[in-house]
Design an enzyme around this catalytic site. Sequence first.
Site: not given
Ligand code: NAP
Length: 246
Positions: A152, A165
């Site tokens: 991130s 985080y």
């Molecule tokens: P998201 O929509 O919240 O998806 C996160 C995923 O992680 C979900 O499928 C969730 O499962 C899974 N997860 C969470 N806790 C878990 C656990 N204990 N065991 C197994 N799976 C688990 O988030 P996203 O935005 O797609 O994020 C994906 C990655 O990108 C993350 O590492 C985040 O930090 C990074 N990121 C995102 C952004 C952004 O703007 N979106 C920016 C920078 C970095 P459930 O669906 O079952 O909850």
Amino acid sequence: MDYSIAKHALTNKTILVTGAGDGIGKQAALSFAEHGAQVLLLGRTVTKLEQTYDEIIQAGGVQPAIIPLDMMGATKQHYVDMAETIEGQYGKLDGVLHNAGLLGILSQFDQIEEDTFDEVMQVNVKAQFLMTQALLPIIKKADKGRIIFTSSTVGHHGRALWGSYAISKFATEGMMQLLADELSNSTVRVNAINPGATRTTMRASAYPAEDAEQLKTPLDIMPLYLYLISEQSQDLNGLCIDAQPK
Ligand code: NAP
């Protein structure tokens, strides 16, 4: 940089995606499958993983596998067992996308709760450490293994209020860098992606007031994911690359 890869560049590759039921991980699973990969869908909510599975089948992709696992409670043995099962079924693992992550509670440093800190470090760091350790032997069996971590912007520039985080993403980048260095003389490549602001549930919980329609979608940022998981990225190692460079 042109990150385009050939349509069938991932044919005969087995790729594990964590958090494959939602957000960026779901799209990565769909995009990897669209390029010919057999995708192993790991996550904690089986109904969401089944949805991803169905969409891959409907699109004519190679039959994926579902790995239900809650990374909050999983132990070293769970990952060792998982690696053994993958080896038994596929013989090797061509790539892993460490994507699952937890935002935790954003708060001022002196108000970070110990429980929140532990939970975020467990899912974002320790689980990825244990999983990578267990998977390394079968990733080394692939011709050109790929490991992608997810960082991130707050994983390399500390920013007020981003708490556990941000600390977890710094740790992720450290893990990526040292592993990349250790494997630099092998064919395995280890990198991280900073997705940038992307329209997902996690982004909405961090920025509830913003207009999500203005954000890039997970599909928009897929070229970098596809490039890094493919054999084309052999020259890249130990980098954290922005999926949305300024
Ligand atoms: P998201 O929509 O919240 O998806 C996160 C995923 O992680 C979900 O499928 C969730 O499962 C899974 N997860 C969470 N806790 C878990 C656990 N204990 N065991 C197994 N799976 C688990 O988030 P996203 O935005 O797609 O994020 C994906 C990655 O990108 C993350 O590492 C985040 O930090 C990074 N990121 C995102 C952004 C952004 O703007 N979106 C920016 C920078 C970095 P459930 O669906 O079952 O909850």
